[in-house]
Design a protein around this motif. Structure first.
Motif, short mmCIF file in Angstrom:
data_model
loop_
_atom_site.label_atom_id
_atom_site.label_comp_id
_atom_site.label_asym_id
_atom_site.label_seq_id
_atom_site.Cartn_x
_atom_site.Cartn_y
_atom_site.Cartn_z
N ASP A 275 12.14 -31.49 60.62
CA ASP A 275 13.24 -32.14 61.35
C ASP A 275 14.60 -31.54 61.02
N LEU A 276 14.65 -30.61 60.08
CA LEU A 276 15.91 -30.06 59.61
C LEU A 276 16.05 -28.59 59.97
N VAL A 277 17.29 -28.16 60.15
CA VAL A 277 17.61 -26.74 60.28
C VAL A 277 18.54 -26.43 59.10
N ILE A 278 18.06 -25.60 58.19
CA ILE A 278 18.80 -25.27 56.97
C ILE A 278 19.15 -23.79 57.01
N SER A 279 20.41 -23.48 56.70
CA SER A 279 20.81 -22.08 56.63
C SER A 279 21.49 -21.81 55.30
N THR A 280 21.36 -20.56 54.87
CA THR A 280 22.03 -20.09 53.65
C THR A 280 22.40 -18.63 53.85
N LYS A 281 22.95 -18.02 52.84
CA LYS A 281 23.41 -16.64 52.96
C LYS A 281 22.90 -15.81 51.78
N HIS A 282 22.83 -14.53 51.94
CA HIS A 282 22.37 -13.53 50.96
C HIS A 282 20.92 -13.13 51.22
N ILE A 283 20.52 -11.98 50.69
CA ILE A 283 19.20 -11.43 50.98
C ILE A 283 18.36 -11.33 49.70
N ILE A 284 17.10 -11.40 49.83
CA ILE A 284 16.00 -11.25 48.88
C ILE A 284 16.23 -12.02 47.58
N GLN B 191 15.09 -26.45 46.64
CA GLN B 191 13.75 -27.01 46.48
C GLN B 191 12.98 -26.94 47.81
N LEU B 192 13.12 -25.78 48.48
CA LEU B 192 12.46 -25.56 49.77
C LEU B 192 11.63 -24.28 49.71
N GLU B 193 10.64 -24.19 50.57
CA GLU B 193 9.83 -22.98 50.66
C GLU B 193 10.47 -21.94 51.57
N TYR B 194 11.29 -22.39 52.52
CA TYR B 194 11.93 -21.49 53.47
C TYR B 194 13.21 -22.11 54.01
N VAL B 195 14.07 -21.29 54.55
CA VAL B 195 15.21 -21.75 55.33
C VAL B 195 14.97 -21.31 56.76
N ASP B 196 15.62 -21.95 57.67
CA ASP B 196 15.47 -21.57 59.07
C ASP B 196 16.27 -20.31 59.38
N ILE B 197 17.47 -20.24 58.83
CA ILE B 197 18.37 -19.13 59.11
C ILE B 197 18.94 -18.61 57.81
N VAL B 198 18.93 -17.31 57.64
CA VAL B 198 19.63 -16.68 56.52
C VAL B 198 20.66 -15.74 57.13
N ALA C 38 12.32 -17.11 55.53
CA ALA C 38 13.26 -17.51 56.59
C ALA C 38 12.59 -17.22 57.92
N PHE C 39 13.02 -17.93 58.95
CA PHE C 39 12.48 -17.68 60.29
C PHE C 39 13.37 -16.75 61.10
N TYR C 40 14.68 -16.86 60.90
CA TYR C 40 15.64 -16.09 61.68
C TYR C 40 16.73 -15.58 60.76
#
Length: 173
Positions: free
Chosen positions: A76-85, A96-103, A130-132
């Motif tokens: 139900d959430l769209v989470i984004s963050t910044k930076h790579i690897i 405390q997540l396995e993935y973000v939607d957007i990086v 991440a997905f996108y």
């Protein structure tokens, strides 16, 4: 709440997002973070933005605690963050997540070849972190270069640009 598709992706994001730049984990304690995020969620906000360097990672920790506290479904959430690897791995731990939607590639790194940047974002997508991916505060020329390289290499290009735009600063858009 109005929801919009993120670029050409299948991701639907609320027209209003909530970011935790200097507030969460910094000027605002956990209880206020929880209160503000819950109110936004209850009003239909599903897009929450943070970054590794927002209050030295404390923003991600506070947002992650709120997600756990309320037991919100990850889907139900769209989470984004910044930076790579490495930065993204640390961000996922704090959230405390396995993935973000957007990086995001936060501001262009003009010392790194664009091909390397495009490949790095595809690496984290291929690993399910991440997905996108998108850009943040990039110029049109830089975005066009990244899209062209991704197309040439048959990789995933950026699907969104996050310009400096908020209630106080509306000059770019």
């Amino acid at each position: 709440m109005v929801y919009r598709r993120l670029g050409n992706s299948g991701l639907h994001v609320s027209a209003i997002g909530l970011g935790g730049w200097l507030t969460y984990g910094g000027h605002v304690g956990d209880e206020k973070t929880f209160e503000y995020m819950k109110q936004a969620y209850d009003l239909g906000v599903n897009f929450f933005d943070t970054a590794e360097n927002y209050t030295a990672g404390k923003s991600e920790i506070a947002m992650g605690k709120a997600i756990q506290k309320y037991g919100w479904k990850r889907s139900d959430l769209v989470i984004s963050t910044k930076h790579i690897i490495e930065g993204l791995r640390a961000s996922l731990d704090r959230l405390q997540l396995e993935y973000v939607d957007i990086v995001y590639a936060h501001r262009p790194d003009r010392l790194t070849p664009m091909e390397e940047t495009v490949r790095a974002f595809n690496h984290v997508i291929d690993r399910g972190m991440a997905f996108y991916w998108g850009t943040s505060e990039w110029s049109a020329d830089e975005i066009q270069e990244a899209v062209g390289i991704a197309r040439d290499l048959k990789l995933i290009g950026p699907v969104v640009e996050q310009p400096l735009y908020n209630m106080l600063d509306r000059q770019k858009v």
